[in-house]
Write a protein that holds these residues in place. Structure first.
Motif, short mmCIF file in Angstrom:
data_model
loop_
_atom_site.label_atom_id
_atom_site.label_comp_id
_atom_site.label_asym_id
_atom_site.label_seq_id
_atom_site.Cartn_x
_atom_site.Cartn_y
_atom_site.Cartn_z
N ARG C 48 0.84 -1.20 0.00
CA ARG C 48 0.00 0.00 0.00
C ARG C 48 0.87 1.24 0.00
NH1 ARG C 48 -4.48 -2.10 4.39
NH2 ARG C 48 -5.17 -3.84 3.10
N SER C 112 -9.36 3.13 -15.72
CA SER C 112 -9.39 4.58 -15.53
C SER C 112 -7.95 5.05 -15.44
CB SER C 112 -10.10 4.96 -14.23
OG SER C 112 -11.42 4.50 -14.27
N PRO C 113 -7.71 6.30 -15.83
CA PRO C 113 -6.33 6.77 -15.77
C PRO C 113 -5.85 6.93 -14.33
CG PRO C 113 -7.81 8.54 -16.40
CD PRO C 113 -8.62 7.30 -16.40
N VAL C 115 -2.80 8.99 -12.25
CA VAL C 115 -1.84 10.07 -12.49
C VAL C 115 -0.72 9.98 -11.46
CG1 VAL C 115 -3.50 11.58 -13.59
CG2 VAL C 115 -3.18 11.70 -11.13
N THR C 117 0.48 11.74 -9.23
CA THR C 117 0.30 12.14 -7.84
C THR C 117 -0.49 11.10 -7.04
OG1 THR C 117 -1.53 13.44 -8.67
CG2 THR C 117 0.49 14.63 -8.16
N ASP C 118 -1.09 10.12 -7.74
CA ASP C 118 -1.84 9.09 -7.03
C ASP C 118 -0.90 8.25 -6.17
OD1 ASP C 118 -4.44 9.57 -7.91
OD2 ASP C 118 -4.10 8.50 -9.79
N ARG C 145 -4.93 0.00 -7.43
CA ARG C 145 -6.02 0.89 -7.06
C ARG C 145 -5.43 2.20 -6.55
NH1 ARG C 145 -6.12 -3.79 -4.39
NH2 ARG C 145 -5.57 -2.80 -2.45
N PRO C 146 -6.13 3.32 -6.76
CA PRO C 146 -5.66 4.54 -6.12
C PRO C 146 -5.87 4.42 -4.61
CG PRO C 146 -7.68 4.96 -7.35
CD PRO C 146 -7.34 3.52 -7.55
N GLY C 147 -4.98 5.00 -3.85
CA GLY C 147 -4.87 4.85 -2.40
C GLY C 147 -6.16 4.58 -1.67
N GLY C 148 -6.30 3.39 -1.09
CA GLY C 148 -7.43 3.08 -0.23
C GLY C 148 -8.73 2.80 -0.96
N SER C 149 -8.76 3.06 -2.25
CA SER C 149 -9.99 2.86 -3.00
C SER C 149 -10.20 1.39 -3.27
CB SER C 149 -9.92 3.62 -4.32
OG SER C 149 -10.77 3.04 -5.27
N GLY C 150 -11.44 0.98 -3.37
CA GLY C 150 -11.72 -0.41 -3.69
C GLY C 150 -11.75 -0.63 -5.18
N GLU C 151 -11.75 0.45 -5.92
CA GLU C 151 -11.95 0.30 -7.35
C GLU C 151 -10.62 0.03 -8.05
OE1 GLU C 151 -15.31 1.68 -10.31
OE2 GLU C 151 -15.05 2.63 -8.39
N TYR C 153 -8.27 0.24 -10.90
CA TYR C 153 -8.10 1.09 -12.09
C TYR C 153 -7.29 0.36 -13.16
CZ TYR C 153 -9.98 5.42 -10.10
OH TYR C 153 -10.81 6.41 -9.59
#
Lengths: 446, 451, 303
Positions: C48, C112-113, C115, C117-118, C145-151, C153
């Motif tokens: 993470r 999804s893109p 970036v 900074t993610d 996944r972007p930080g902490g997100s469940g989705e 990418y």
């Protein structure tokens, strides 16, 4: 895949262990993809009223496999209880027990939907009791459903029927995978307004929609979902997020508007941009929001004001501009993002909950102001959604929070986006002043 | 009348009547990325990267995804040889249609303004309906030039056929040949850097240090105020984490500026007045401007901020000191105004590129000088003075920085927006003058008018 | 009784250590004989809070031929998740030897893109152990996944072949699918790959697998010359497809003959548009202009 825990307990040895230990076993939810079947199997329509007959005929015309009586041992996609003529709690017995017999045949990700009347409009105590009974019944049943199945209800106000455009729209939404994380909720259809889309895959074709806070997270997902459904998009976010906003705009072929929504002229600039660039404005999604959590004892002016200004004051000001604008009068739609924190409260979020409670108050009070133009304003109240913002919650609290609902998992930004897309569509024209929770039937603050 | 300079045609009886009727070229809007100090946020980004980022922000702002633009023109002053098709490569990497034609242009610091003028002319002539003008420069990722000795060895090696031949050629290499040559901003014919040239001009016009520092202070204050008011919200897209110009010092003061040591013209002794504070720093950045015919903009419901009315280029003979290196706009502006039958009093805004604070002040001094007007411009007296409160009101290169070819696009975008707002608030047309000086003793000036 | 929790690593594992460990493991197995198990580890590995170095990103973008935008190229995400994926293959209970595994296929969904900074969370696991006519293959699945997100990418499935390794209970597929004769089409591009191509990609991707670095190090592992990274080739093909692909797409590649360095590689990219004129997909195929052998082929398609 929702989270590692969900993955783990759904794979071979993990599943068996979780079962033995009595741990929650979150199901992998069926989510919407264009072209997929509306429901995963045959639909049983229970109830012996004219409303039930008409609804069954309508569903048949959608190409669904409709049953008026369950066939033993046949796997079902959905059970619909039409309870639109209840006069006494005893009238519940027949349809409810018929549904009971079919529950075991409901497929994973299946649907139970009730259509009933709001208790407040009942003419007799008996009828009111029966109507209110549906509420308790449905919410309890939703908690009994397993494997990603959900239960939701449509309330038909006086003057509407089971085949009113928005009743059908709501039934379609609840049947579909678009409502994956909506569970144990009622949606009121108050008028005959609204129209079913010509193309169910592109229900927002020809519409121009504004989404605030569109550079990231739920906002970006709302933009993608509205774009998928056919809308032309104006994407709004603060100038500092302009690069991400541009990436989303170029992805969904929309236009980027860098703008601080707390500015005094934000509403005018949004309207001008939409009208000037795209010739019209049909949908505004108030998504932009921030959290600045602190216990009230430690709350400072900056934290309080920032949250109130961005999350609710800005929406009020923009709505004033929208309501005054001649360009926002053709069946306009406003959809605000509220939060279950605004309903049930959340420790450390007095400012956030006040702002989100405010959103719901605003939505109810604004609803009558839009009806003359065929417009609506509604809110979606997300529960635990996996986003950047929730990622800041400490790990332990987060793990507990995401299990505290009937579906035993956190929702996805796309779940919120689907509910917003539905409320923004023509099919939801008879739904006004409502707050739809997208929370998997959160156990807190039911 | 004979003048030892560049005479200005009389306003009346000018040959305008013979110019064929044309249509308007309008400025729809602009986008740039924040300018970064050299070696800062864009240290590793190439010209192509930055120009693409600026283009993609413009595309997002105006919904130009997959659009086939009539022509895109941009350029860079410090350019790698591999970037011979810089603009085309940037367009191919952007969300525009790959069928968009382009050309590269190089006119030193006037590159950006010249792309606006050239493309506007094509629109006026009906050759194209839409265009994107732009410019980019990186002082961080500048090309390094190898020594002449090494270059010749490499070329000869390539031609050599046998191993002994190759060894013989290699033996010619000397250690000094391996030292790279930094890209110079020195003028090839004088060996003087741009700053040193300006120092001579500064001394000639006796521009005091205090006046230069004050101009620099205003530049920072005006730019900071513009950011605070959200002026750049629809003119800029962040890149690589930068959301404001890296050079901006909102908290600078006359005291701080006064404390800096002179860096140019120190050989001039007591007259050395030019410091790092009143000179532009090396900067990285890119800018773009969307131009269109009325029909094209209307068909797409795009805004129309201003028109590109007219432009003029001039050059001065600086080599032996007849004029200062950066003084060409001094001559270009009177010619342009005469052709348009205008005076300095007819302008609401002046955008004079701040290569150095002293460049702006020397230009104004020359215009205000009776003798100079008579003997060098063929006028009856001084050309005139400007209302200083109308000069660079939202800041200019001293505060924003000056990625050479990107400055023209920055100024045109800024001025077009200001003119549009001015006209909207006063209800009458507003007019602005752009002036950009350039290396080689060149200058390009242009008039924009509000819509 | 222990529950098969995902293994959460404190930080991104070091690839060089993994390679050293893999070599030691290979030696150990040679000495002790393999414990022929045909079961894959059930645990996934997770890291993470991974941050992207912007300098490294820019260098990667420039090497591959992508514009250095703020969006992470799909191949770059593969490269940053690669050490995590390798750490799963490096487990003692992973039944195949890591060294010498051949990358057969790679399939990426960029939903999804992301970036620069993610802050990224990523997981990797192995699944789908199955036979192959010349060994055993396995899928490595990585999700970002972007930080902490469940989705999720970005999702990548890399299929590797362990050549000559046959595990008990895992059958070879009986029918070998017939390979269609390859007729090289007219190329749309010609790549000139220098002898340092492997080292250059190693520098930006962190994948210092010796078979890519030099003739000597490759020979030590039984290759006649060093070979280009498969993901370098696939990423260049993706870059060559260009910005029409947008920010969400699928990207599939199938590797055939390795590209020995230095060499020239011919490439054809064929793009198909939908009825409305929007980009649908681009197919690419690469071959050796000298021998006509196919190196790799694949598709980038709208998601």
């Amino acid at each position: 895949m929702a989270d590692t825990y969900a993955q783990l307990v759904n794979s071979g040895p993990g599943r068996n262990l979780a079962r033995k230990l009595g741990l929650p076993q979150p199901a992998v939810l069926r989510r919407y993809e264009p072209g997929q079947p509306l429901v995963a199997g045959p639909v049983v329509v229970l109830g012996d009223t004219a409303g039930a007959d008409k609804l069954a005929a309508e569903l048949l015309s959608w190409g669904l496999d409709v049953r008026r009586h369950a066939v033993p041992a046949e796997k079902l996609g959905a059970i619909i209880l039409v309870l639109d003529e209840l006069g006494h709690p005893a009238d519940l017995e027949m349809p409810v027990l018929a549904a009971a017999g079919s529950l075991r045949d409901l497929r994973a990700g299946g649907r139970v939907i009730t259509l009933s009347r709001p208790a407040g409009e009942a003419s007799t105590p008996e009828a009111a009791a029966a109507r209110q009974g549906v509420d308790g019944f449905l919410r309890s049943l939703a908690k009994e459903l397993r494997a990603g199945a959900t239960g939701n209800g449509v309330l038909l106000a006086d003057g509407t029927t089971s085949t009113s455009p928005s009743a059908l729209g709501a039934v379609r939404f609840f049947l579909s995978a678009r409502s994956a994380f909506v569970d144990g909720q009622f949606l009121m259809v108050s008028t005959e307004d609204g129209a079913l889309p010509e193309d169910v895959e592109r229900p927002l074709a020809g519409k121009v929609a504004v989404v605030t806070g569109a550079a990231r997270g739920i906002g970006a997902q709302i933009a993608r979902t509205l774009h998928r459904d056919g809308a032309t998009l104006v994407l709004v976010d603060i100038p500092g997020a302009g690069d991400q906003l541009a990436a989303v705009a170029n992805e969904v072929h929309g236009t980027a508007l860098q703008l601080d929504i707390t500015g005094a002229d934000a509403g005018r600039r949004i309207i001008d941009h939409a009208v000037q660039r795209h010739g019209r404005l049909d949908i505004v999604v108030h998504n932009a929001g921030v959290t600045r959590d602190k216990l009230l004892a430690n709350m400072d002016q900056a934290r309080w004001n920032q949250v109130i200004n961005i999350n609710i004051a800005a929406q009020l000001r923009i709505n004033q501009a929208l309501l005054a604008s001649e360009h926002f009068r053709s069946s306009p739609r406003i959809v605000s993002v509220a939060s279950t924190s605004g309903i049930a409260g959340n420790r450390g979020q007095t400012n956030y909950a006040a702002s989100k409670g405010g959103v719901m108050g605003m939505v109810r009070a604004s609803a009558p102001l839009l009806t003359s133009n065929g417009g609506t304003i509604n809110a979606v109240a997300p529960g635990f959604i996996e986003t950047d913002m929730t990622a800041r919650i400490p790990f332990g609290v987060r793990e507990v929070a995401r299990r505290l609902n009937s579906l035993q998992q956190g929702g996805l930004p796309s779940d919120v986006a689907e509910a917003i897309a539905f409320l923004a569509s023509d099919a939801a024209g008879g739904i006004n002043g409502e707050v739809l929770r997208v929370c998997g039937q959160n156990l807190v603050g039911a | 009348m004979s003048t030892d300079g560049q005479s200005t045609p009389a306003a009346e009886g000018s040959p305008r009547a013979s110019v064929p009727a044309t249509r308007r070229a309008v400025i729809v809007g602009a986008n740039r990325i924040p300018f970064a100090r050299s070696g800062g946020a864009y240290a590793k980004s190439s010209n192509q990267d930055m120009l693409t980022a600026a283009l993609d922000g413009l595309i997002a702002r105006f919904g130009l995804q997959d659009e086939r633009i009539g022509q895109v023109a941009a350029g860079a002053v410090l350019k790698h040889s591999r970037d011979f098709n810089l603009t085309r490569e940037a367009v191919l990497g952007s969300a525009l249609s790959a069928e968009t034609p382009v050309y590269d242009l190089q006119q030193a610091c006037a590159t950006g303004l010249e792309t606006v003028v050239g493309l506007a002319n094509k629109i006026k002539l009906g050759q194209i309906d839409s265009a994107i003008a732009g410019g980019v420069d990186s002082a961080s990722d500048a090309p390094v030039v190898v020594s002449e000795g090494l270059r010749e060895v490499v070329l000869d090696l390539h031609r050599a056929k046998t191993l002994p031949q190759r060894l013989q050629i290699l033996a010619r290499l000397r250690p000094k040949d391996l030292a790279p040559l930094a890209p110079g901003t020195a003028e090839p014919r004088t060996g003087l850097s741009m700053g040193e040239h300006q120092a001579l001009t500064t001394a000639q016009w006796k521009i005091p240090r205090e006046a230069q520092d004050e101009l620099a202070l205003n530049s920072h204050r005006n730019l900071a105020a513009a950011y605070e008011s959200g002026f750049f919200d629809d003119l800029m897209t962040p890149y690589r984490g930068l959301t404001r110009d890296g050079n901006l010092r909102a908290d600078t003061s006359l005291e701080k500026l006064a404390s800096l040591k002179p860096v140019f013209g120190r050989n001039l002794g007591a007259d050395a007045t030019m410091t790092a504070g009143n000179s532009t720093p090396l900067t990285d950045g890119a800018s773009t401007v969307l131009l269109a015919s009325d029909e094209w903009a209307d068909a797409r419901d795009l805004p129309k901020l201003a028109t590109v009315v007219d432009a003029e280029a001039a050059a001065v003979d600086f080599v032996h000191g007849k004029d200062g290196l950066l003084m060409a706009p001094v001559f270009a502006v009177p010619r342009l105004l005469a052709r348009q039958n205008l005076t300095l009093a007819d302008f609401d805004y002046f955008e004079i590129h701040e290569a150095f604070a002293a460049t702006v002040l020397s230009t104004l001094a020359a215009w205000e000088d009776e003798d100079f007007g008579r003997t060098r411009m063929g006028l009856d007296g001084a050309f005139g003075s400007i209302d200083r409160s109308r000069l660079n009101v939202n800041g200019s290169s001293l505060a924003a920085g000056h990625p050479f070819a990107a400055t023209g696009g920055r100024i045109v975008g800024t001025l077009a927006k200001m003119l549009h707002a001015k006209a909207a608030s006063t209800g009458r047309p507003a007019r602005g003058l752009v002036s950009v000086c350039a290396a080689g003793g060149q200058g390009v000036v242009a008039i924009l008018e509000s819509l | 009784m222990t529950l098969a929790q995902p293994v959460i690593l404190a930080e991104m594992p070091s690839l060089s250590k993994l390679y050293v460990n893999a070599a030691a493991q290979a030696a150990r197995r040679r000495l002790l004989g393999t414990h022929d198990s045909a079961v894959l580890p059930a645990e996934s590995h997770e890291v993470r809070g991974v941050r992207v170095g912007v300098e490294n990103l820019t260098a990667y973008q420039h090497l591959i031929g992508e514009t250095a935008s703020d969006v992470l190229p799909a191949g770059f995400i593969h490269a940053i998740a690669f050490p995590l994926a390798m750490s799963v293959l490096n487990r003692d209970d992973f039944p195949l030897p890591l060294l010498g595994m051949i990358h057969l296929r790679n399939s990426v969904q960029q939903r999804s893109p992301l970036v620069f900074t993610d802050v990224l969370d990523m997981t990797a696991r192995v699944e789908n152990l199955r036979g192959h006519r010349s060994g055993t293959q396995v899928d490595v699945v990585a999700e970002v996944r972007p930080g902490g997100s469940g989705e999720v990418y970005w999702r990548g499935v890399s299929t590797y072949l362990s050549k000559g390794v046959f595990l008990p209970g895992i059958d070879k597929p009986t029918a070998v699918p017939p390979r269609a004769d390859f007729q090289p089409p007219d190329p749309t591009a010609l790549w000139h790959l220098g002898v340092d191509t492997g080292r250059a990609y190693a520098a930006v991707s962190g994948d210092f697998n010796p078979i890519h670095l030099s003739v000597l190090s490759a020979k030590a592992l039984g290759m006649r010359r060093s070979i280009a990274h498969g993901m370098y080739l696939a990423s260049r093909a993706l870059a060559d497809v260009g910005p029409a692909r947008g920010d969400s797409f699928t990207w599939d590649v199938e590797f055939e003959a390795p590209v020995f360095l230095p060499s020239r590689v011919a490439l054809e990219i064929a793009t198909e548009h939908s009825g409305s004129g929007s980009w649908k997909h681009s197919r690419f195929v690469a071959w050796s202009p000298r021998s006509g052998r196919r190196h790799f082929s694949g598709t980038v398609a709208a998601l």
